[in-house]
Design a protein around this motif. Structure first.
Motif, short mmCIF file in Angstrom:
data_model
loop_
_atom_site.label_atom_id
_atom_site.label_comp_id
_atom_site.label_asym_id
_atom_site.label_seq_id
_atom_site.Cartn_x
_atom_site.Cartn_y
_atom_site.Cartn_z
N LYS A 292 46.16 41.56 41.32
CA LYS A 292 46.28 42.07 39.94
C LYS A 292 47.58 42.39 40.02
N PRO A 293 48.69 41.72 39.93
CA PRO A 293 50.08 42.16 39.94
C PRO A 293 50.58 42.78 38.54
N ILE A 294 51.63 43.70 38.56
CA ILE A 294 52.38 44.25 37.57
C ILE A 294 51.60 44.42 35.97
N CYS A 295 50.34 44.83 36.50
CA CYS A 295 49.51 45.29 35.27
C CYS A 295 49.52 46.80 35.12
N SER A 296 49.91 47.73 36.05
CA SER A 296 49.97 49.02 36.07
C SER A 296 51.17 49.60 36.76
N ASP A 297 51.29 50.77 37.16
CA ASP A 297 52.04 51.49 38.02
C ASP A 297 52.09 51.27 39.41
N ARG A 298 50.95 50.65 39.73
CA ARG A 298 50.48 50.30 41.19
C ARG A 298 50.27 48.78 41.18
N GLU A 299 50.08 48.24 42.34
CA GLU A 299 49.74 46.92 42.74
C GLU A 299 48.46 46.97 43.34
N ILE A 300 47.70 45.65 42.85
CA ILE A 300 46.45 45.90 43.15
C ILE A 300 45.98 44.49 43.93
N MET A 301 45.16 44.71 44.80
CA MET A 301 44.46 43.79 45.76
C MET A 301 42.94 43.65 45.29
N ILE A 302 42.40 42.59 45.14
CA ILE A 302 41.04 42.30 44.92
C ILE A 302 40.16 41.92 45.96
N LEU A 303 39.02 42.41 46.30
CA LEU A 303 38.28 42.04 47.19
C LEU A 303 36.79 41.94 47.12
N HIS A 304 36.12 41.14 47.34
CA HIS A 304 34.58 40.75 47.22
C HIS A 304 33.80 40.84 48.25
N ASN A 305 32.55 41.64 47.88
CA ASN A 305 31.56 41.62 48.78
C ASN A 305 30.24 40.96 48.17
N PRO A 306 29.62 39.69 48.61
CA PRO A 306 28.97 38.88 48.19
C PRO A 306 27.51 39.34 48.02
N ARG A 307 27.08 40.19 49.11
CA ARG A 307 26.00 40.53 49.77
C ARG A 307 25.11 39.16 49.97
N ASN A 308 24.04 39.15 49.37
CA ASN A 308 23.04 38.01 49.50
C ASN A 308 23.36 36.91 48.45
N VAL A 309 24.27 36.95 47.59
CA VAL A 309 24.62 35.91 46.52
C VAL A 309 25.69 34.87 47.13
N ALA A 310 25.26 33.86 47.28
CA ALA A 310 26.18 32.62 47.64
C ALA A 310 27.16 32.04 46.54
N ILE A 311 28.42 31.97 47.06
CA ILE A 311 29.30 31.46 46.16
C ILE A 311 29.96 30.06 46.46
N ASP A 312 29.70 29.15 45.65
CA ASP A 312 30.35 27.90 45.78
C ASP A 312 31.48 27.55 45.04
N PHE A 313 32.57 27.68 45.65
CA PHE A 313 33.85 27.93 44.96
C PHE A 313 34.31 26.45 44.47
N ASP A 314 33.70 25.37 45.22
CA ASP A 314 34.05 23.86 44.70
C ASP A 314 33.38 23.61 43.43
N LYS A 315 32.52 24.32 42.97
CA LYS A 315 31.75 24.15 41.67
C LYS A 315 32.79 24.75 40.48
N LEU A 316 33.58 25.47 40.96
CA LEU A 316 34.40 26.04 39.77
C LEU A 316 35.10 25.17 39.03
N LYS A 317 35.43 24.92 37.83
CA LYS A 317 36.31 24.07 37.24
C LYS A 317 37.59 24.59 37.01
N LEU A 318 38.69 24.04 37.88
CA LEU A 318 40.09 24.85 37.94
C LEU A 318 40.87 23.79 37.42
N ILE A 319 42.14 24.48 36.89
CA ILE A 319 43.46 23.47 36.79
C ILE A 319 44.14 23.57 38.18
N GLU A 320 45.02 22.72 38.18
CA GLU A 320 45.72 22.81 39.34
C GLU A 320 46.60 24.06 39.71
#
Length: 342
Positions: A292-320
């Motif tokens: 999450k860049p340039i949105c505050s006075d500090r730069e932010i990296m985002i990390l995720h912990n899914p625990r027991n919830v699976a994620i299928d990134f191929d199902k996301l409808k994304l632009i190029e």
């Protein structure tokens, strides 16, 4: 703003203008929300007209509306100050007035409103990723794909007129465009994230310097925790990572442990503790999902912990624009640490 004429594919015309919020619009905004989401919009406060009015008066949430000749309100978009950035949110057009090409001129009008505000570092938009309409619109405005924020909303708790993907929890995406912040300064990143950081920060056309030094964690951590019990997602902001970071994160995991509980961490990578913090978080089951860049006075990296919830990134409808990030994050997801009793 003057009224403009818009035409759909059948040749039907409407006249509409965009303007700032008036007190009488609060009721119309709730109607717009119900037209699209029924009673299942995840921003529950926006069913309360008094809340909408108070937020607008305070400048915390600045609604703008699309108004027909005759006064009917048929659309809304909101601006919200977040750090030094201004986000575009809650964009809705009444179903019967869609396919007139209204959203792009409405978004251009909103972007112009942002540029009139003081000290805005960036335009920021966070969007649901089971349709690509908002992504296409933001890309036309020059916003760049920067991050995913996975598993924020339980799909069964959310009503929408578009077909959704099959993921149990809905993932959001972040797109950003710089306004006044041209230099991100020094950011502390592990070596494995340097290339993806370069891709994202170069796309934003901002200056930056990367330092991969792993400094020892010392002192007391500074973190904040916000858990949504209904959606079973927890947001942890790490302003400073100290020697007690791992124990603090483990305590949060123990406190919020529902069947569908997930966690997103927003890590301050402008602080020299970030590399060591990242390495510890990976051991706790977190994986990189973007910046999450340039949105505050500090730069932010985002990390995720899914625990027991699976994620299928191929199902996301994304632009190029998002594809390079999807492929990278999928690799991070596939190689994450799987630790019992995280």
């Amino acid at each position: 703003m003057e009224f403009m004429t818009l035409k759909n594919a059948e040749g039907k015309e409407i006249s509409v203008r965009f303007r700032k919020f008036q007190l009488s619009d609060a009721t119309e905004i709730v109607k717009l929300i119900r037209d699209e989401y029924g009673e299942k919009y995840h921003k529950r406060n926006l069913y309360d007209t008094d809340y909408i009015i108070r937020q607008n008066e305070a400048g915390a949430l600045m609604f703008h509306v699309a108004e027909m000749v005759g006064g009917e309100v048929i659309g809304c978009l909101a601006l919200k100050r977040e750090g030094t950035a201004c986000s575009i949110a809650t964009g809705i057009i009444l179903k019967k007035y869609r396919r007139y090409g209204m959203f792009f001129p409405f978004a251009k009008y909103i972007a112009a409103q942002i540029r009139q505000l003081d000290k805005v570092s960036a335009i920021y938009c966070r969007m649901i990723l089971y349709h690509d309409i908002t992504q296409k619109l933001m890309a036309r405005l020059g916003l760049k794909a920067c991050a995913f924020v996975p598993s924020l909303i339980l799909a069964d708790n959310f009503q929408h007129s578009y077909d959704r993907d099959d993921n149990l929890k809905l993932t959001l995406g972040i797109m950003i465009r710089k306004v006044s912040k041209h230099d991100a300064g020094k950011i502390y990143l592990p070596v494995e994230q340097i290339k993806i950081a370069q891709d994202i920060y170069n796309s934003l056309k901002v200056k930056y310097e990367i330092d991969s030094t792993e400094n020892i964690l010392a002192g007391e951590s500074k973190i904040s925790v916000d858990n949504d019990a209904v959606q079973q997602n927890c947001t942890i902001e790490i302003d400073f990572a100290g020697a007690n970071l791992v124990n603090q994160i483990r305590a949060v995991h123990e406190k919020f442990s529902g069947d569908y509980q997930t966690f997103n961490i927003f890590l301050n990578v402008s602080d020299k503790s970030a590399v060591a913090a990242y390495n510890e978080l990976v051991k706790l089951g977190y994986f990189f999902v973007g910046f999450k860049p340039i949105c505050s006075d500090r730069e932010i990296m985002i990390l995720h912990n899914p625990r027991n919830v699976a994620i299928d990134f191929d199902k996301l409808k994304l632009i190029e624009e998002f594809e390079f990030l999807r492929e990278y994050v999928k690799k991070m997801y596939g190689s994450r640490c799987l630790i019992e009793n995280q």
